[in-house]
Motif scaffolding. Structure first.
Motif, PDB file in Angstrom:
ATOM      1  N   VAL A 133      37.303 -55.492 -38.760  1.00 50.38           N
ATOM      2  CA  VAL A 133      37.206 -56.092 -37.529  1.00 50.38           C
ATOM      3  C   VAL A 133      37.704 -55.590 -36.716  1.00 50.38           C
ATOM      4  O   VAL A 133      38.327 -54.781 -36.232  1.00 50.38           O
ATOM      5  N   GLU A 134      36.690 -56.029 -35.114  1.00 50.53           N
ATOM      6  CA  GLU A 134      36.624 -55.581 -34.018  1.00 50.53           C
ATOM      7  C   GLU A 134      36.690 -56.823 -33.162  1.00 50.53           C
ATOM      8  O   GLU A 134      35.837 -57.204 -32.928  1.00 50.53           O
ATOM      9  N   VAL A 135      37.915 -56.083 -32.445  1.00 50.13           N
ATOM     10  CA  VAL A 135      38.419 -57.588 -31.338  1.00 50.13           C
ATOM     11  C   VAL A 135      38.241 -56.474 -29.724  1.00 50.13           C
ATOM     12  O   VAL A 135      39.159 -56.254 -29.879  1.00 50.13           O
ATOM     13  N   LEU A 214      41.220 -54.239 -37.335  1.00 51.85           N
ATOM     14  CA  LEU A 214      41.129 -53.971 -38.550  1.00 51.85           C
ATOM     15  C   LEU A 214      40.710 -53.539 -39.552  1.00 51.85           C
ATOM     16  O   LEU A 214      39.632 -53.948 -39.722  1.00 51.85           O
ATOM     17  N   LEU A 215      41.276 -52.435 -40.965  1.00 51.16           N
ATOM     18  CA  LEU A 215      39.763 -52.135 -41.843  1.00 51.16           C
ATOM     19  C   LEU A 215      40.978 -52.687 -42.988  1.00 51.16           C
ATOM     20  O   LEU A 215      42.503 -52.823 -44.012  1.00 51.16           O
ATOM     21  N   TYR A 280      34.645 -59.803 -27.444  1.00 51.15           N
ATOM     22  CA  TYR A 280      33.631 -60.170 -28.517  1.00 51.15           C
ATOM     23  C   TYR A 280      35.285 -59.863 -29.411  1.00 51.15           C
ATOM     24  O   TYR A 280      35.921 -59.283 -29.673  1.00 51.15           O
ATOM     25  N   VAL A 281      33.929 -60.479 -30.708  1.00 53.69           N
ATOM     26  CA  VAL A 281      35.044 -60.997 -32.196  1.00 53.69           C
ATOM     27  C   VAL A 281      33.267 -60.052 -32.957  1.00 53.69           C
ATOM     28  O   VAL A 281      32.706 -60.797 -33.141  1.00 53.69           O
ATOM     29  N   ARG A 282      34.135 -58.815 -33.383  1.00 56.41           N
ATOM     30  CA  ARG A 282      33.181 -58.843 -34.322  1.00 56.41           C
ATOM     31  C   ARG A 282      33.228 -58.069 -35.897  1.00 56.41           C
ATOM     32  O   ARG A 282      34.217 -57.439 -35.981  1.00 56.41           O
ATOM     33  N   VAL A 283      32.389 -58.618 -37.280  1.00 51.78           N
ATOM     34  CA  VAL A 283      33.535 -58.724 -38.464  1.00 51.78           C
ATOM     35  C   VAL A 283      32.058 -57.550 -38.906  1.00 51.78           C
ATOM     36  O   VAL A 283      31.177 -58.119 -39.272  1.00 51.78           O
TER      37      VAL A 283
END
Length: 286
Positions: A133-135, A214-215, A280-283
């Protein structure tokens, strides 16, 4: 596999993100501290994202609102009323999601519980189990602010802390140069004084854009900032008391006002309104 999150029960939502222990009382976490390159891992692909490129209310296909505890008050003695689809508190503009905390009463609302501040708490409808997850976000400045990027299991009848909580990023205005990375489990939680987390020094972090990541794999959780990991929590293989992180989670974005942790040294009304901005929010998943 992604699915639509079920609404998290009220009992579950009253307990998570409760007042964190004073950092001076937190257990030593040297073994949790790392400094490793991050970024999207090889072999991972984007599963869902929100680039917040359409002005108006947040995309109702991707987000819902948590308002369940408004009537009788939120955990940690937090001071806010969380609104539902109210643009004053959550909107997309200029390519960013803005979660705004304001000094105001909404006494005309049926679920108003006497709060003198408003804000918003968004839950992702898409859930995921394991992934990256990257925000990209800009945190508000001000005494009493408590923005967070975190997640809980997407399940009915959740039991906290046994079912786990992952705090990707927490920030409090009274400790302005620190980012909190933490997890909570049945064995490791702040109620027992055994929570596992670190404080990452980030001078003048509020008001500036950073990426928080988060990984999450079956073996470990890693969290970081701006393309590097600084925190690791390993699956020690001793059971669910230490590692309950084997089910789908819901991502949560919120801006709390004050409370036992966020308001430890008070709330400065003169700095409001506060804006927690998310670019952005990317999963990603394998």
């Amino acid at each position: 596999m992604l699915s639509f999150a079920r609404l998290i029960p009220l009992a579950a939502l009253l307990l998570p993100l409760v007042a964190q222990a004073d950092p001076s009382t937190r257990p030593a976490a040297d073994s949790l501290t790392i400094d490793e390159p991050g970024g999207v891992p090889a072999g991972y692909a984007l599963k869902w994202s929100d680039e917040f490129d359409k002005a108006g209310l947040p995309d109702a296909h991707l987000w819902t609102y948590d308002t369940k505890a408004n009537k009788h008050g939120w955990a940690n003695h937090e001071l806010q009323y969380y609104s539902d689809a109210r643009p004053e508190n959550s909107r997309v503009e200029d390519g960013n999601l803005i979660i705004e905390a304001r000094k105001e009463d909404l006494s005309d609302k049926a679920d108003w519980g006497g709060q003198h501040y408003t804000s918003a708490r968004l839950l992702s409808k898409n859930t995921y189990a394991y992934g990256y997850v990257e925000v990209r976000a800009q945190l508000p400045c001000g005494l009493g602010v408590w923005p967070a990027i975190w997640q809980l299991p997407a399940m009915e009848n959740m039991s906290w802390p046994d079912d786990g909580e992952i705090d990707i990023m927490e920030y409090v205005g009274w400790n302005p140069d620190m980012i909190y990375h933490t997890v909570h489990t049945g064995l490791y939680n702040h109620v027992k004084g055994t929570q596992k987390g670190i404080l990452k020094t980030m001078p003048a972090v509020c008001g500036q854009w950073h990426t928080y990541s988060l990984l999450w794999t079956p073996d470990e959780i890693k969290e970081g900032i701006d393309g590097r990991y600084y925190y690791r929590f390993r699956n020690e293989g001793s059971g669910t008391g230490a590692w309950p992180f084997d089910r789908a989670h819901t991502l949560i974005l919120n801006l709390a006002v004050g409370g036992d942790f966020g308001g430890k040294t008070g709330v400065d009304d003169s700095t409001m309104p506060w804006q927690f901005k998310i670019d952005y929010v990317r999963v990603y998943q394998k």
